[in-house]
Design an enzyme around this catalytic site. Structure first.
Site, PDB file in Angstrom:
ATOM      1  CB  SER A 103      -1.364  32.200   2.688  1.00 45.93           C
ATOM      2  OG  SER A 103      -1.042  33.187   3.653  1.00 45.93           O
TER       3      SER A 103
ATOM      4  CE1 TYR B 110       1.867  32.780   9.304  1.00 47.67           C
ATOM      5  CE2 TYR B 110       0.575  34.071   7.739  1.00 47.67           C
ATOM      6  CZ  TYR B 110       1.658  33.259   8.027  1.00 47.67           C
ATOM      7  OH  TYR B 110       2.530  32.921   7.028  1.00 47.67           O
TER       8      TYR B 110
ATOM      9  CB  THR C 286       1.067  29.266  10.107  1.00 47.35           C
ATOM     10  OG1 THR C 286       0.588  28.488   9.013  1.00 47.35           O
ATOM     11  CG2 THR C 286       2.579  29.375  10.022  1.00 47.35           C
TER      12      THR C 286
ATOM     13  CE  LYS D 237       3.279  25.349   6.795  1.00 44.09           C
ATOM     14  NZ  LYS D 237       4.347  26.333   7.106  1.00 44.09           N
TER      15      LYS D 237
ATOM     16  CG  HIS E  21       7.367  30.502   8.321  1.00 46.46           C
ATOM     17  ND1 HIS E  21       6.121  30.460   8.903  1.00 46.46           N
ATOM     18  CD2 HIS E  21       7.271  31.428   7.343  1.00 46.46           C
ATOM     19  CE1 HIS E  21       5.319  31.335   8.314  1.00 46.46           C
ATOM     20  NE2 HIS E  21       5.999  31.930   7.352  1.00 46.46           N
TER      21      HIS E  21
END
Length: 392
Positions: free
Chosen positions: A110, A132, A158, A256, A280
């Site tokens: 991440s 993100y 994501t 995602k 999520h």
């Protein structure tokens, strides 16, 4: 083999040990879903509605569990899903990445991780970096290029997040930073979990709530909530934005958070090489269907135009096989790996991966298949009304 002090036999046992070893607030942050937790629970429970159709003779003596995802050869169809700041163990994402490398699979890291991408890339050469849509286009691309320099082979974007953090049972306290006030507030919980404190004392560190992968390597990392504020302030991406990033990145590219067939088709249109059917982990909009309920419709919509993965609710090897039989190429795990980490550090993550690997192999044996690639929907009984959005 039965569970022992150093080995657990199921992911459920790993979760029980995590609950015993983590301070209450840390454990709550790990398991909490949005609002009533309907989606989070359905992610797990929906697998139980799917039934396996076993065979009893001419079963294969050996099974090939290997596959490829985003250009990476992996030994079995389970990858580590990117999850944020990991305060469950001092070694954090580096230990998870080592365990994944030992199991021959890929590590999703991440952009909100607690360890720098360079440290993680140094221990796992099947690194997939997640971002993100935070900041300007230039900042997002610079983040991706830093990850590429650290060895990232693929980029995950994501999109399944709307900043809904409400929980009917109350959200756990997460401090901006570990100052004296925060430590005093957590002290009673930590005192009840001396092993947790001892691990951090041995590491000569404290849980780091900084986000070191959001900006340049040499920059001072923002705090988790500082990064979160930047994210909230960034306009959501358009499909044109995603097409731009896909072109700039130029390598394997996953979107995602897909649950709808029409979004899956748009992902194909912008050039994604993979999509993850995901909600999520139940931490986005509550009452979203379980990921596995959305999978068949997405697979029907895109066929073999893009690799389809599933993220959400995997707790057993048979869950993995059910997802593959319904069209997924592989699955990603988040909470299951973190339960293992809390229960036993790197060895605990290895333990979880081995449980899943054995479960996949055993389920393939029962179905009479020598390879993952022989799986089909005929291996699974799907109840009426289970799958959704086959046309939308």
């Amino acid at each position: 083999m039965a569970s022992t002090r150093t080995w657990f036999e199921t992911v459920a046992e790993a979760q029980r040990r995590a609950r015993k070893r983590l301070p209450r607030g840390v454990y709550q942050a790990l398991v909490a879903g949005t609002e009533a937790g309907v989606t989070m629970n359905d992610n797990v429970d929906a697998f139980g509605e799917l039934k396996i159709r076993p065979r009893v003779a001419d079963l294969p003596a050996t099974r090939d569990l290997s596959t490829t995802v985003m250009g990476q050869q992996i030994s079995f169809p389970v990858l580590i899903s990117p999850t944020g700041v990991q305060a469950v163990h001092p070694d954090g994402e580096v230990a998870v990445a080592r365990a994944a490398a030992g199991a021959g699979t890929a590590m999703g890291l991440s952009s909100f991780a607690s360890k720098p991408v360079e440290e993680v890339g140094a221990v796992n050469d099947k690194l997939l970096f997640q971002t993100y849509w935070v900041g300007s286009r230039e900042e997002i691309l610079a983040r991706a290029e830093r990850a590429r320099s650290a060895g990232a082979k693929g980029l995950i974007v994501t999109l399944d997040w709307v900043f809904d953090s409400r929980r009917d049972w109350g959200s756990p306290f997460i401090p901006e930073k570990l100052d004296l006030r925060a430590m005093a507030r957590y002290a009673p919980q930590v005192a009840l979990r001396p092993g947790y404190l001892a691990r951090w004392l041995r590491s000569r560190s404290l849980p780091d709530l900084g986000v070191p992968n959001l900006g340049p390597r040499e920059a001072t990392p923002p705090t988790f909530f500082g990064a979160y504020g930047q994210w909230i302030g960034t306009p959501p991406p358009t499909w044109s934005d995603l097409a731009w990033l896909r072109e700039q990145w130029g390598g394997p590219f996953m979107i995602k958070g897909i649950t709808r067939p029409d979004d899956a088709r748009r992902a194909v249109d912008v050039g994604a090489s993979a999509i993850s059917v995901s909600n999520h982990g139940g931490n986005n909009l509550d009452s979203t269907p379980a990921s596995i309920r959305c999978l068949p419709g997405v697979v029907d919509a895109v066929g073999d135009q893009v690799e389809v993965l599933l993220d959400g609710g995997i707790r057993r090897g048979s869950d993995v096989v059910k997802a593959l039989a319904l069209g997924a190429r592989a699955v990603l795990i988040g909470r299951a790996a973190l339960f293992g980490m809390a229960a036993g550090g790197e060895r605990g993550v290895t333990n979880v991966l081995e449980i899943l690997r054995q479960g996949v192999s055993e389920t393939l044996l029962g179905l009479g298949h020598a390879s993952l690639h022989e799986l089909s929907p005929e291996d699974i009984l799907v109840p009426a009304g289970f799958a959704i959005d086959r046309k939308v």
